[in-house]
Design an enzyme around this catalytic site. Structure first.
Site, PDB file in Angstrom:
ATOM      1  CG  ASP A 101     -17.261  14.033 -23.917  1.00  0.00           C
ATOM      2  OD1 ASP A 101     -17.421  15.138 -24.448  1.00  0.00           O
ATOM      3  OD2 ASP A 101     -16.380  13.217 -24.257  1.00  0.00           O
ATOM      4  CG  ASP A 207     -17.698  17.006 -28.862  1.00  0.00           C
ATOM      5  OD1 ASP A 207     -16.763  16.200 -28.938  1.00  0.00           O
ATOM      6  OD2 ASP A 207     -18.463  17.255 -29.826  1.00  0.00           O
ATOM      7  CD  GLU A 257     -12.712  17.779 -29.732  1.00  0.00           C
ATOM      8  OE1 GLU A 257     -12.248  16.943 -30.501  1.00  0.00           O
ATOM      9  OE2 GLU A 257     -13.911  18.117 -29.759  1.00  0.00           O
ATOM     10  CG  HIS A 318     -12.828   9.258 -28.440  1.00  0.00           C
ATOM     11  ND1 HIS A 318     -12.420  10.346 -27.688  1.00  0.00           N
ATOM     12  CD2 HIS A 318     -13.890   9.676 -29.153  1.00  0.00           C
ATOM     13  CE1 HIS A 318     -13.215  11.371 -27.934  1.00  0.00           C
ATOM     14  NE2 HIS A 318     -14.114  10.996 -28.821  1.00  0.00           N
ATOM     15  CG  ASP A 319     -12.014  11.831 -31.777  1.00  0.00           C
ATOM     16  OD1 ASP A 319     -12.896  10.957 -31.882  1.00  0.00           O
ATOM     17  OD2 ASP A 319     -12.219  12.939 -31.240  1.00  0.00           O
TER      18      ASP A 319
HETATM   19  C1  NOJ Z   1     -15.081  15.360 -31.127  1.00  0.00           C
HETATM   20  C2  NOJ Z   1     -15.256  14.002 -30.537  1.00  0.00           C
HETATM   21  O1  NOJ Z   1     -14.111  13.684 -29.790  1.00  0.00           O
HETATM   22  C3  NOJ Z   1     -15.498  13.059 -31.680  1.00  0.00           C
HETATM   23  O2  NOJ Z   1     -15.459  11.715 -31.296  1.00  0.00           O
HETATM   24  C4  NOJ Z   1     -16.821  13.405 -32.295  1.00  0.00           C
HETATM   25  O3  NOJ Z   1     -17.029  12.613 -33.435  1.00  0.00           O
HETATM   26  C5  NOJ Z   1     -16.874  14.879 -32.696  1.00  0.00           C
HETATM   27  N1  NOJ Z   1     -16.319  15.755 -31.714  1.00  0.00           N
HETATM   28  C6  NOJ Z   1     -18.298  15.312 -32.930  1.00  0.00           C
HETATM   29  O4  NOJ Z   1     -18.976  15.384 -31.704  1.00  0.00           O
END
Ligand code: NOJ
Length: 519
Positions: A101, A207, A257, A318-319
């Protein structure tokens, strides 16, 4: 002429590992890199081709690793640099690719770059971050707001008393945004890519990839047009990042992402073929459970992205709340079949292959700033009756509670159950691997009955998914052999006519087509 081999990131399936919650090798209650290496059997038995690891770099952990204080070292919680090397080597020895990542939009406020930048207005690294004079009365320089909304909308700017200027942070104040308009930042961040590429990593998940292009004038966000992300410069920057990867042998890959809830805005990130290889699609991830909704979204992306783009599909990470909690356990099995049979690269989030649900976190154990603890609960490897309360994840006190269902859903329990979610995933992955039509074949949505999403792959396979909690007729044309059903009571091997076949509640089937009937 020999055909070019299909790159692994098109034919393969990626499992996302959240290292904190995967496997703890040293009993401190937090998963680590040796823990991941020790559990590679699980990935191999599952049948995935690659692993994406969420950040394990040095970090004060304000955002559990997405606040990086040293891009080229491993946080002691997760191990040491040699453990990252060992993981890459062990994965490669099994034919598994490894994706790290990469967090380019921001660093930790403890990163040496930010410490220098904030030390004085004259520091040579001042412009590595985004500093502006505050507005009248100390007001923020513009109306941009930061992403974590749990405690209400907050400005993306924090005033730093020491130099009297405010710095930009799209996330927590502990995560200052890098200034990608500053060439030295571009060079330094490319160097962090090379550091890991030289050590053999196969690619990166980037990210908030869409956020590294922002309006340099810092104009206010307006209805329908944000100035703090998806600015045209983002595409130049991603092309340069692609250039770094392309300088290496062996199909190094970048998946972004790209959190844009508009597929028209998402498609340009992948449609030309010189930026990201893949982009996670959050329109798809956020869909409610509906056959028409999924079909419309997939069809739209196929149309917008064009023939050269390769889709990537995921329904969890994970979000986000877990698939089995959002849609329910029956639909979660159908969702697995959907993910693993669409045209494109599937990304699975650890634990979704076990059908894990969100775990309730008592108030005194909440640790995340944005309510994401429930989906980050550790993996139950063994039933607690055999392995103790740590369920094979840890011998210590787990950093987040383990699911109260661990006895029933533990990986080792499911491995021996022909009807489990884990077994379904293994079967889907092995069928996918053995069926080129499912990996490389074309996609065509089919006319079908109410609540059914049906599509044909490569002219050889039809997938029909019942989104209803009741039986439904497939109502599509075609005949063939039923290869796999999501329902525990399998009808595998049966000859079926899709015009008359009735699927049970929450049933999906894969059929090898022997004859497509003309309507
Ligand atoms: C996306 C990530 O998946 C998340 O977990 C993170 O808090 C934010 N970007 C900031 O890096």
């Amino acid at each position: 002429m020999a055909e070019r081999e299909i790159p692994w990131w098109r034919s393969g399936v990626v499992l996302q590992v959240y290292p904190r919650s995967f496997a703890d090798s040293d009993g401190d209650g937090i998963g680590d890199l040796p823990g991941v290496t020790g559990r590679l059997d699980h990935l191999e038995d599952l049948g995935v081709d690659a692993v994406w690891l969420s950040p394990f770099y040095r970090s004060p952990m304000a955002d559990f690793g997405y606040d990086v204080s040293d891009h080229t070292d491993v946080d002691p919680i997760f191990g040491e640099l040699a453990d990252a090397d060992a993981l890459i080597e062990a994965a490669h020895a099994r034919g598994l690719r490894v994706i790290f990542d990469w967090v380019p939009n921001h660093t930790s406020d403890r990163h040496a770059w930010f410490l220098a930048s904030r030390s004085s207005r004259d520091d040579p690294q001042r412009d590595w971050y985004v500093w502006r004079d505050p507005g009248p009365g100390g007001a923020p320089p513009n109306n941009w707001t930061s992403a974590f909304s749990l405690h209400g909308e907050a400005s993306s700017w924090t005033l730093d008393e020491h130099t009297g200027q405010s710095y930009l942070h799209s996330f927590l104040p502990e995560q200052p945004d890098l200034n990608w308009d500053e060439p030295a930042v571009v060079g330094a961040m490319h160097a962090t890519l090379r550091f890991w590429l030289d050590r053999g990593v196969d690619g990166f998940r980037i990210d908030v990839a869409h956020a590294i292009g922002k309006d340099p004038e810092l104009g206010d966000n307006e209805p329908g047009r944000r100035h703090d992300q998806d600015w045209p410069t983002v595409h130049t920057r991603l092309r340069a990042i692609r250039g770094v990867l392309d300088g290496y042998e062996g199909d190094r890959m970048a998946v972004g992402e790209v959190y844009l809830l508009d597929q028209g805005a998402l498609a340009p990130y992948v449609s030309v073929g010189d930026e990201l290889h893949l982009a996670h699609n959050f329109v798809f991830l956020n869909l409610p459970w509906s056959a028409t909704g999924f079909r419309a979204t997939v069809d739209e992306f196929e149309r917008l992205a064009g023939p050269d783009a390769w889709p990537a599909w995921c329904l969890g990470n994970h979000d986000h709340p877990r698939i089995a909690s959002r849609y329910g356990p029956g639909p979660a099995r159908v969702a697995a079949m959907l993910l693993l049979t669409l045209r494109g690269t599937p990304f699975l989030f650890q634990g979704d292959e076990l059908g894990l649900t969100d775990v309730e976190i008592p108030p005194d154990r909440v640790v995340d700033v944005d309510g994401r603890d429930p989906e980050r609960s550790p993996i139950p490897w063994e039933p607690p009756s055999r392995a103790g309360p740590g369920a094979g994840f840890t011998t210590g006190e787990p950093w987040l509670p383990i699911t109260p269902d661990a006895e029933r859903v533990a990986a080792s329990v499911q491995a021996g159950d022909p009807e489990s979610m884990l077994t379904l995933h293994r079967k889907l992955l092995s069928l996918r691997r053995a069926t080129p039509a499912l990996t490389e074949g074309s996609y065509r949505g089919l006319e079908a009955g109410e609540d059914i999403y049906a599509y044909e792959r490569g002219g050889e396979v039809i997938v029909a998914l019942n989104f209803a909690p009741e039986p439904r007729a497939v109502g599509a044309s075609g005949e063939g052999t039923l290869l796999l059903s999501t329902r525990p009571v399998a009808r595998e091997g049966m000859e079926v006519d899709l015009a008359t076949l009735v699927l049970e509640a929450d049933e999906g089937v894969i059929v090898a087509v022997s004859r497509v009937r003309c309507p």
